[in-house]
Design a protein around this motif. Structure first.
Motif, PDB file in Angstrom:
ATOM      1  N   SER A  43      17.373  -1.344  58.082  1.00 38.48           N
ATOM      2  CA  SER A  43      18.195  -1.968  57.045  1.00 38.48           C
ATOM      3  C   SER A  43      17.604  -1.615  55.681  1.00 38.48           C
ATOM      4  N   GLU A  44      18.402  -1.790  54.652  1.00 38.32           N
ATOM      5  CA  GLU A  44      17.929  -1.515  53.295  1.00 38.32           C
ATOM      6  C   GLU A  44      17.696  -2.837  52.583  1.00 38.32           C
ATOM      7  N   PHE A  45      16.492  -2.987  52.024  1.00 40.85           N
ATOM      8  CA  PHE A  45      16.167  -4.213  51.304  1.00 40.85           C
ATOM      9  C   PHE A  45      15.026  -3.961  50.329  1.00 40.85           C
ATOM     10  N   PHE A  46      14.827  -4.922  49.450  1.00 34.75           N
ATOM     11  CA  PHE A  46      13.722  -4.909  48.505  1.00 34.75           C
ATOM     12  C   PHE A  46      13.160  -6.318  48.462  1.00 34.75           C
ATOM     13  N   ILE A  47      11.850  -6.464  48.685  1.00 34.49           N
ATOM     14  CA  ILE A  47      11.201  -7.774  48.693  1.00 34.49           C
ATOM     15  C   ILE A  47      10.152  -7.810  47.593  1.00 34.49           C
ATOM     16  N   VAL A  48      10.117  -8.895  46.836  1.00 36.94           N
ATOM     17  CA  VAL A  48       9.084  -9.122  45.830  1.00 36.94           C
ATOM     18  C   VAL A  48       8.249 -10.308  46.312  1.00 36.94           C
ATOM     19  N   TYR A  49       6.927 -10.104  46.455  1.00 35.23           N
ATOM     20  CA  TYR A  49       6.013 -11.154  46.897  1.00 35.23           C
ATOM     21  C   TYR A  49       5.354 -11.793  45.679  1.00 35.23           C
ATOM     22  N   TYR A  50       5.199 -13.114  45.731  1.00 32.18           N
ATOM     23  CA  TYR A  50       4.604 -13.875  44.635  1.00 32.18           C
ATOM     24  C   TYR A  50       3.366 -14.624  45.116  1.00 32.18           C
ATOM     25  N   VAL A  59       2.712 -10.316  43.252  1.00 34.35           N
ATOM     26  CA  VAL A  59       1.503  -9.744  43.840  1.00 34.35           C
ATOM     27  C   VAL A  59       1.781  -8.531  44.720  1.00 34.35           C
ATOM     28  N   GLY A  60       3.054  -8.243  45.002  1.00 35.07           N
ATOM     29  CA  GLY A  60       3.366  -7.084  45.829  1.00 35.07           C
ATOM     30  C   GLY A  60       4.859  -6.880  45.980  1.00 35.07           C
ATOM     31  N   THR A  61       5.223  -5.707  46.519  1.00 32.93           N
ATOM     32  CA  THR A  61       6.620  -5.377  46.787  1.00 32.93           C
ATOM     33  C   THR A  61       6.721  -4.623  48.103  1.00 32.93           C
ATOM     34  N   GLU A  62       7.923  -4.619  48.649  1.00 26.67           N
ATOM     35  CA  GLU A  62       8.213  -3.834  49.843  1.00 26.67           C
ATOM     36  C   GLU A  62       9.652  -3.349  49.730  1.00 26.67           C
ATOM     37  N   ARG A  63       9.859  -2.050  49.944  1.00 27.95           N
ATOM     38  CA  ARG A  63      11.198  -1.457  49.846  1.00 27.95           C
ATOM     39  C   ARG A  63      11.453  -0.674  51.123  1.00 27.95           C
ATOM     40  N   CYS A  64      12.692  -0.786  51.614  1.00 25.25           N
ATOM     41  CA  CYS A  64      13.073  -0.078  52.826  1.00 25.25           C
ATOM     42  C   CYS A  64      14.405   0.627  52.605  1.00 25.25           C
ATOM     43  N   TYR A  83      15.930  -9.071  48.373  1.00 29.72           N
ATOM     44  CA  TYR A  83      17.195  -8.600  47.804  1.00 29.72           C
ATOM     45  C   TYR A  83      17.795  -7.583  48.756  1.00 29.72           C
ATOM     46  N   GLY A  84      19.092  -7.592  48.910  1.00 29.66           N
ATOM     47  CA  GLY A  84      19.759  -6.632  49.788  1.00 29.66           C
ATOM     48  C   GLY A  84      19.809  -7.152  51.200  1.00 29.66           C
ATOM     49  N   GLY A  85      19.522  -6.288  52.138  1.00 27.52           N
ATOM     50  CA  GLY A  85      19.541  -6.670  53.537  1.00 27.52           C
ATOM     51  C   GLY A  85      20.681  -6.044  54.318  1.00 27.52           C
ATOM     52  N   ALA A  86      21.304  -5.001  53.772  1.00 26.89           N
ATOM     53  CA  ALA A  86      22.397  -4.336  54.473  1.00 26.89           C
ATOM     54  C   ALA A  86      21.849  -3.498  55.626  1.00 26.89           C
ATOM     55  N   GLU A  87      22.446  -3.649  56.805  1.00 26.08           N
ATOM     56  CA  GLU A  87      21.997  -2.889  57.972  1.00 26.08           C
ATOM     57  C   GLU A  87      22.472  -1.446  57.898  1.00 26.08           C
ATOM     58  N   CYS A  88      21.702  -0.561  58.483  1.00 34.03           N
ATOM     59  CA  CYS A  88      22.046   0.841  58.556  1.00 34.03           C
ATOM     60  C   CYS A  88      22.941   1.045  59.771  1.00 34.03           C
ATOM     61  N   PRO A  89      24.159   1.514  59.592  1.00 34.30           N
ATOM     62  CA  PRO A  89      25.101   1.620  60.709  1.00 34.30           C
ATOM     63  C   PRO A  89      24.590   2.464  61.872  1.00 34.30           C
ATOM     64  N   ALA A  90      23.980   3.580  61.600  1.00 39.02           N
ATOM     65  CA  ALA A  90      23.553   4.481  62.670  1.00 39.02           C
ATOM     66  C   ALA A  90      22.231   4.049  63.312  1.00 39.02           C
ATOM     67  N   LEU A  91      21.454   3.208  62.644  1.00 35.92           N
ATOM     68  CA  LEU A  91      20.113   2.857  63.139  1.00 35.92           C
ATOM     69  C   LEU A  91      19.977   1.436  63.643  1.00 35.92           C
ATOM     70  N   ALA A  92      20.966   0.608  63.467  1.00 35.79           N
ATOM     71  CA  ALA A  92      20.877  -0.784  63.882  1.00 35.79           C
ATOM     72  C   ALA A  92      20.750  -0.879  65.397  1.00 35.79           C
TER      73      ALA A  92
END
Length: 93
Positions: A43-50, A59-64, A83-92
């Motif tokens: 899936s595609e997402f962006f996480i910001v850690y506090y 204090v950190g980030t994670e992007r997929c 933020y985000g969270g859309a699944e990848c159609p071919a990889l789910a």
């Protein structure tokens, strides 16, 4: 006699690592890096850690991105916003 016994037990405990976690101060092990290389984003997402629940100090980030390995900076924490969270159609699964 009792004091001597307690002191002896404390010394033995420290010798066997009961004094703390030494692994956290070392560099990541080879196994950790191999495990991270096996992860593929489904899936595609962006996480910001506090740092805490006030969500003011980042204090950190994670992007997929679909089909790629996660990109991380800083550290993870229990306090984050995703933020985000859309699944990848071919990889789910």
């Amino acid at each position: 006699m009792r004091t001597l016994l307690m002191l002896g037990l404390a010394v033995v405990g420290l010798q066997f690592g009961c004094g703390g976690n030494e692994a956290s101060s070392e560099a990541p092990s080879e196994m950790d890096s191999q495990e991270a290389a096996l992860l593929i984003c489904t899936s595609e997402f962006f996480i910001v850690y506090y740092s805490d629940a006030s969500y003011t100090t980042q204090v950190g980030t994670e992007r997929c991105y679909c089909g790629r390995t996660p990109s991380r900076t800083g550290v993870r924490s229990a306090h984050y916003i995703e933020y985000g969270g859309a699944e990848c159609p071919a990889l789910a699964p």
